[in-house]
Design a protein around this motif. Sequence first.
Motif, PDB file in Angstrom:
ATOM      1  N   PHE A   1       0.814  -1.219   0.000  1.00  0.00           N
ATOM      2  CA  PHE A   1       0.000   0.000   0.000  1.00  0.00           C
ATOM      3  C   PHE A   1       0.845   1.266   0.000  1.00  0.00           C
ATOM      4  N   GLY A   2       2.128   1.149   0.326  1.00  0.00           N
ATOM      5  CA  GLY A   2       3.009   2.309   0.286  1.00  0.00           C
ATOM      6  C   GLY A   2       3.153   2.908  -1.094  1.00  0.00           C
ATOM      7  N   GLN A   3       2.849   2.125  -2.117  1.00  0.00           N
ATOM      8  CA  GLN A   3       2.989   2.615  -3.497  1.00  0.00           C
ATOM      9  C   GLN A   3       2.011   3.735  -3.823  1.00  0.00           C
ATOM     10  N   TYR A   4       0.965   3.879  -2.997  1.00  0.00           N
ATOM     11  CA  TYR A   4      -0.066   4.887  -3.292  1.00  0.00           C
ATOM     12  C   TYR A   4       0.231   6.247  -2.663  1.00  0.00           C
ATOM     13  N   TRP A   5       1.365   6.359  -1.972  1.00  0.00           N
ATOM     14  CA  TRP A   5       1.741   7.628  -1.352  1.00  0.00           C
ATOM     15  C   TRP A   5       1.888   8.709  -2.429  1.00  0.00           C
ATOM     16  N   ASN A   6       1.333   9.873  -2.154  1.00  0.00           N
ATOM     17  CA  ASN A   6       1.475  11.011  -3.058  1.00  0.00           C
ATOM     18  C   ASN A   6       2.626  11.885  -2.593  1.00  0.00           C
ATOM     19  N   VAL A   7       3.692  11.908  -3.368  1.00  0.00           N
ATOM     20  CA  VAL A   7       4.873  12.696  -3.033  1.00  0.00           C
ATOM     21  C   VAL A   7       4.593  14.159  -3.330  1.00  0.00           C
ATOM     22  N   THR A   8       4.714  15.008  -2.307  1.00  0.00           N
ATOM     23  CA  THR A   8       4.404  16.430  -2.478  1.00  0.00           C
ATOM     24  C   THR A   8       5.552  17.355  -2.071  1.00  0.00           C
ATOM     25  N   GLU A   9       6.558  16.816  -1.372  1.00  0.00           N
ATOM     26  CA  GLU A   9       7.676  17.646  -0.914  1.00  0.00           C
ATOM     27  C   GLU A   9       8.993  17.035  -1.366  1.00  0.00           C
ATOM     28  N   ASP A  10      10.008  17.879  -1.531  1.00  0.00           N
ATOM     29  CA  ASP A  10      11.317  17.392  -1.995  1.00  0.00           C
ATOM     30  C   ASP A  10      11.904  16.345  -1.058  1.00  0.00           C
ATOM     31  N   ILE A  11      11.695  16.501   0.258  1.00  0.00           N
ATOM     32  CA  ILE A  11      12.268  15.577   1.231  1.00  0.00           C
ATOM     33  C   ILE A  11      11.662  14.173   1.091  1.00  0.00           C
ATOM     34  N   GLU A  12      10.514  14.089   0.405  1.00  0.00           N
ATOM     35  CA  GLU A  12       9.855  12.800   0.188  1.00  0.00           C
ATOM     36  C   GLU A  12      10.343  12.096  -1.083  1.00  0.00           C
ATOM     37  N   ARG A  13      11.177  12.766  -1.851  1.00  0.00           N
ATOM     38  CA  ARG A  13      11.599  12.199  -3.133  1.00  0.00           C
ATOM     39  C   ARG A  13      12.812  11.286  -2.960  1.00  0.00           C
ATOM     40  N   ALA A  14      12.680  10.073  -3.441  1.00  0.00           N
ATOM     41  CA  ALA A  14      13.791   9.125  -3.411  1.00  0.00           C
ATOM     42  C   ALA A  14      14.707   9.376  -4.614  1.00  0.00           C
ATOM     43  N   ASP A  15      15.948   8.930  -4.493  1.00  0.00           N
ATOM     44  CA  ASP A  15      16.883   9.072  -5.610  1.00  0.00           C
ATOM     45  C   ASP A  15      16.459   8.207  -6.792  1.00  0.00           C
ATOM     46  N   TYR A  16      15.911   7.039  -6.482  1.00  0.00           N
ATOM     47  CA  TYR A  16      15.406   6.141  -7.515  1.00  0.00           C
ATOM     48  C   TYR A  16      14.074   5.564  -7.068  1.00  0.00           C
ATOM     49  N   VAL A  17      13.256   5.185  -8.042  1.00  0.00           N
ATOM     50  CA  VAL A  17      11.985   4.518  -7.771  1.00  0.00           C
ATOM     51  C   VAL A  17      11.963   3.230  -8.583  1.00  0.00           C
ATOM     52  N   VAL A  18      11.658   2.113  -7.903  1.00  0.00           N
ATOM     53  CA  VAL A  18      11.540   0.832  -8.601  1.00  0.00           C
ATOM     54  C   VAL A  18      10.205   0.192  -8.232  1.00  0.00           C
ATOM     55  N   ASN A  19       9.788  -0.770  -9.043  1.00  0.00           N
ATOM     56  CA  ASN A  19       8.502  -1.433  -8.813  1.00  0.00           C
ATOM     57  C   ASN A  19       8.638  -2.857  -8.282  1.00  0.00           C
ATOM     58  N   LYS A  20       9.851  -3.399  -8.325  1.00  0.00           N
ATOM     59  CA  LYS A  20      10.092  -4.739  -7.786  1.00  0.00           C
ATOM     60  C   LYS A  20      11.567  -4.909  -7.474  1.00  0.00           C
ATOM     61  N   LEU A  21      11.867  -5.927  -6.683  1.00  0.00           N
ATOM     62  CA  LEU A  21      13.234  -6.117  -6.192  1.00  0.00           C
ATOM     63  C   LEU A  21      14.237  -6.373  -7.292  1.00  0.00           C
ATOM     64  N   THR A  22      13.867  -7.121  -8.320  1.00  0.00           N
ATOM     65  CA  THR A  22      14.831  -7.435  -9.372  1.00  0.00           C
ATOM     66  C   THR A  22      15.333  -6.189 -10.093  1.00  0.00           C
ATOM     67  N   GLU A  23      14.559  -5.102 -10.076  1.00  0.00           N
ATOM     68  CA  GLU A  23      15.007  -3.861 -10.701  1.00  0.00           C
ATOM     69  C   GLU A  23      16.209  -3.264  -9.978  1.00  0.00           C
ATOM     70  N   LEU A  24      16.358  -3.606  -8.693  1.00  0.00           N
ATOM     71  CA  LEU A  24      17.503  -3.101  -7.933  1.00  0.00           C
ATOM     72  C   LEU A  24      18.815  -3.605  -8.521  1.00  0.00           C
ATOM     73  N   CYS A  25      18.805  -4.821  -9.010  1.00  0.00           N
ATOM     74  CA  CYS A  25      20.026  -5.419  -9.550  1.00  0.00           C
ATOM     75  C   CYS A  25      20.484  -4.716 -10.815  1.00  0.00           C
ATOM     76  N   ASP A  26      19.583  -4.005 -11.473  1.00  0.00           N
ATOM     77  CA  ASP A  26      19.943  -3.277 -12.696  1.00  0.00           C
ATOM     78  C   ASP A  26      20.566  -1.923 -12.414  1.00  0.00           C
ATOM     79  N   ILE A  27      20.278  -1.347 -11.229  1.00  0.00           N
ATOM     80  CA  ILE A  27      20.767   0.008 -10.960  1.00  0.00           C
ATOM     81  C   ILE A  27      21.873   0.052  -9.903  1.00  0.00           C
ATOM     82  N   LEU A  28      22.035  -1.030  -9.144  1.00  0.00           N
ATOM     83  CA  LEU A  28      23.048  -1.035  -8.077  1.00  0.00           C
ATOM     84  C   LEU A  28      24.295  -1.829  -8.503  1.00  0.00           C
TER      85      LEU A  28
END
Length: 205
Positions: free
Chosen positions: A178-205
């Motif tokens: 359910f965390g995926q439905y969070w509406n980001v409204t402030e800069d401090i809430e912005r992550a450096d990267y956004v992924v939709n599943k764990l395997t995507e981490l292996c492509d960017i790390l």
Amino acid sequence: MFENVKWLFFDIGSTLIDERVSYEHRMRDIAELSGETYERVFAAAMKFYKQNKKGDLETAKLFNVQLPAWHKEDEIPYADAQKCLEILSEKYKIGVIANQSPGTKERLNRYGILQYIDLVIASAEEGVAKPDKKIFELAFERSGCKPENAVMIGDRIDNDIVPANLLGMNTIWIKQGFGQYWNVTEDIERADYVVNKLTELCDIL
């Protein structure tokens, strides 16, 4: 941007571990206690999650029932969790910073993923919970890692991304649960990267 990273810190719920059935169980319990339909309870919860609120808690309040117990027995690892950790542990130290009930290490071992994890910092054992910066500082102290050499990976903007950003960590928001439905409204809430599943981490790390 990850060339100086030495440690990856993961949340557990809805990050490494799939809580979907546990949430469904809780929603059905709310429906049964309140006399409402499951569909109405679920719809109310979704509305709250999209307002950046704790949907299950607010829905229980809405229907005037006590928040039902959490069913940890319904939790299972995401299908790609073990493979993801296996790959990433060859390059990085792996840690956990999570709000969990007692017995976190035992559960991770039962799920078959503790073998890839070098450090577990869990709220029940430490007496401090996210988003309190102290739980993150414990992780830095025990790992010997500086914030700028670490990545926080989690599903919750409020518990994972915001405190990690404030401490100077790199951040990755994994949009699961359910965390995926969070509406980001402030800069401090912005992550450096956004992924939709764990395997995507292996492509960017």
